[in-house]
Design a protein around this motif. Structure first.
Motif, PDB file in Angstrom:
ATOM      1  N   ASN A  21       0.003 -10.798   2.644  1.00  0.00           N
ATOM      2  CA  ASN A  21       0.872  -9.644   2.431  1.00  0.00           C
ATOM      3  C   ASN A  21       0.362  -8.414   3.188  1.00  0.00           C
ATOM      4  O   ASN A  21       1.133  -7.707   3.817  1.00  0.00           O
ATOM      5  CB  ASN A  21       0.977  -9.331   0.938  1.00  0.00           C
ATOM      6  CG  ASN A  21       1.865  -8.147   0.662  1.00  0.00           C
ATOM      7  OD1 ASN A  21       2.919  -7.987   1.260  1.00  0.00           O
ATOM      8  ND2 ASN A  21       1.434  -7.298  -0.238  1.00  0.00           N
ATOM      9  N   PHE A  25       2.521  -8.713   6.657  1.00  0.00           N
ATOM     10  CA  PHE A  25       3.696  -7.945   6.254  1.00  0.00           C
ATOM     11  C   PHE A  25       3.393  -6.472   6.012  1.00  0.00           C
ATOM     12  O   PHE A  25       4.257  -5.735   5.528  1.00  0.00           O
ATOM     13  CB  PHE A  25       4.313  -8.560   4.991  1.00  0.00           C
ATOM     14  CG  PHE A  25       4.710  -9.995   5.167  1.00  0.00           C
ATOM     15  CD1 PHE A  25       5.669 -10.365   6.094  1.00  0.00           C
ATOM     16  CD2 PHE A  25       4.105 -10.986   4.414  1.00  0.00           C
ATOM     17  CE1 PHE A  25       6.035 -11.683   6.264  1.00  0.00           C
ATOM     18  CE2 PHE A  25       4.462 -12.313   4.568  1.00  0.00           C
ATOM     19  CZ  PHE A  25       5.428 -12.666   5.494  1.00  0.00           C
ATOM     20  N   SER A  26       2.195  -6.024   6.328  1.00  0.00           N
ATOM     21  CA  SER A  26       1.766  -4.623   6.169  1.00  0.00           C
ATOM     22  C   SER A  26       2.032  -4.089   4.766  1.00  0.00           C
ATOM     23  O   SER A  26       2.372  -2.921   4.584  1.00  0.00           O
ATOM     24  CB  SER A  26       2.467  -3.742   7.201  1.00  0.00           C
ATOM     25  OG  SER A  26       2.150  -4.161   8.509  1.00  0.00           O
ATOM     26  N   GLU A  28       4.488  -4.709   2.793  1.00  0.00           N
ATOM     27  CA  GLU A  28       5.896  -4.466   2.477  1.00  0.00           C
ATOM     28  C   GLU A  28       6.424  -5.375   1.377  1.00  0.00           C
ATOM     29  O   GLU A  28       7.440  -5.067   0.759  1.00  0.00           O
ATOM     30  CB  GLU A  28       6.749  -4.636   3.732  1.00  0.00           C
ATOM     31  CG  GLU A  28       6.474  -3.590   4.795  1.00  0.00           C
ATOM     32  CD  GLU A  28       7.276  -3.815   6.048  1.00  0.00           C
ATOM     33  OE1 GLU A  28       8.133  -4.715   6.062  1.00  0.00           O
ATOM     34  OE2 GLU A  28       7.035  -3.074   7.019  1.00  0.00           O
ATOM     35  N   TRP A  29       5.772  -6.488   1.139  1.00  0.00           N
ATOM     36  CA  TRP A  29       6.240  -7.459   0.139  1.00  0.00           C
ATOM     37  C   TRP A  29       5.343  -7.436  -1.091  1.00  0.00           C
ATOM     38  O   TRP A  29       5.018  -8.474  -1.663  1.00  0.00           O
ATOM     39  CB  TRP A  29       6.279  -8.849   0.740  1.00  0.00           C
ATOM     40  CG  TRP A  29       7.328  -9.037   1.795  1.00  0.00           C
ATOM     41  CD1 TRP A  29       7.987  -8.068   2.485  1.00  0.00           C
ATOM     42  CD2 TRP A  29       7.838 -10.274   2.270  1.00  0.00           C
ATOM     43  NE1 TRP A  29       8.869  -8.619   3.362  1.00  0.00           N
ATOM     44  CE2 TRP A  29       8.793  -9.979   3.258  1.00  0.00           C
ATOM     45  CE3 TRP A  29       7.577 -11.592   1.966  1.00  0.00           C
ATOM     46  CZ2 TRP A  29       9.490 -10.968   3.930  1.00  0.00           C
ATOM     47  CZ3 TRP A  29       8.263 -12.575   2.638  1.00  0.00           C
ATOM     48  CH2 TRP A  29       9.211 -12.269   3.599  1.00  0.00           C
ATOM     49  N   ASN A  30       4.954  -6.258  -1.526  1.00  0.00           N
ATOM     50  CA  ASN A  30       4.042  -6.144  -2.673  1.00  0.00           C
ATOM     51  C   ASN A  30       4.618  -6.777  -3.936  1.00  0.00           C
ATOM     52  O   ASN A  30       3.892  -7.410  -4.699  1.00  0.00           O
ATOM     53  CB  ASN A  30       3.704  -4.677  -2.952  1.00  0.00           C
ATOM     54  CG  ASN A  30       2.743  -4.119  -1.936  1.00  0.00           C
ATOM     55  OD1 ASN A  30       1.938  -4.840  -1.372  1.00  0.00           O
ATOM     56  ND2 ASN A  30       2.832  -2.820  -1.705  1.00  0.00           N
TER      57      ASN A  30
END
Length: 68
Positions: A21, A25-26, A28-30
């Motif tokens: 994550n 995905f930096s 972004e999908w926390n």
């Protein structure tokens, strides 16, 4: 498989979800990462509970046989 091996694998997967994550995905999908980690944690707790009850029952049976 031994209990510790399975629990270690689940912890590894939890960290892998967080690592993917953050790196891919930096962050972004926390929400999805948290949901997956929570699901893995619940699976680990369930598995540990099963193993704990089995070991407790075996220990109780072993102590009962030795006394008689």
């Amino acid at each position: 498989m031994k209990t510790y091996t399975i629990l270690f694998a689940i912890v590894f997967l939890m960290h892998l979800v967080t690592l993917v994550n953050v790196t891919l995905f930096s962050g972004e999908w926390n929400g999805i990462a948290l949901w997956l980690s929570t699901g893995l944690f619940i699976v680990a707790v369930y598995y540990f509970g099963i193993e704990f009850r089995v070991r407790k029952r075996l220990k109780k049976e072993a102590s009962g046989k030795g006394a008689g």
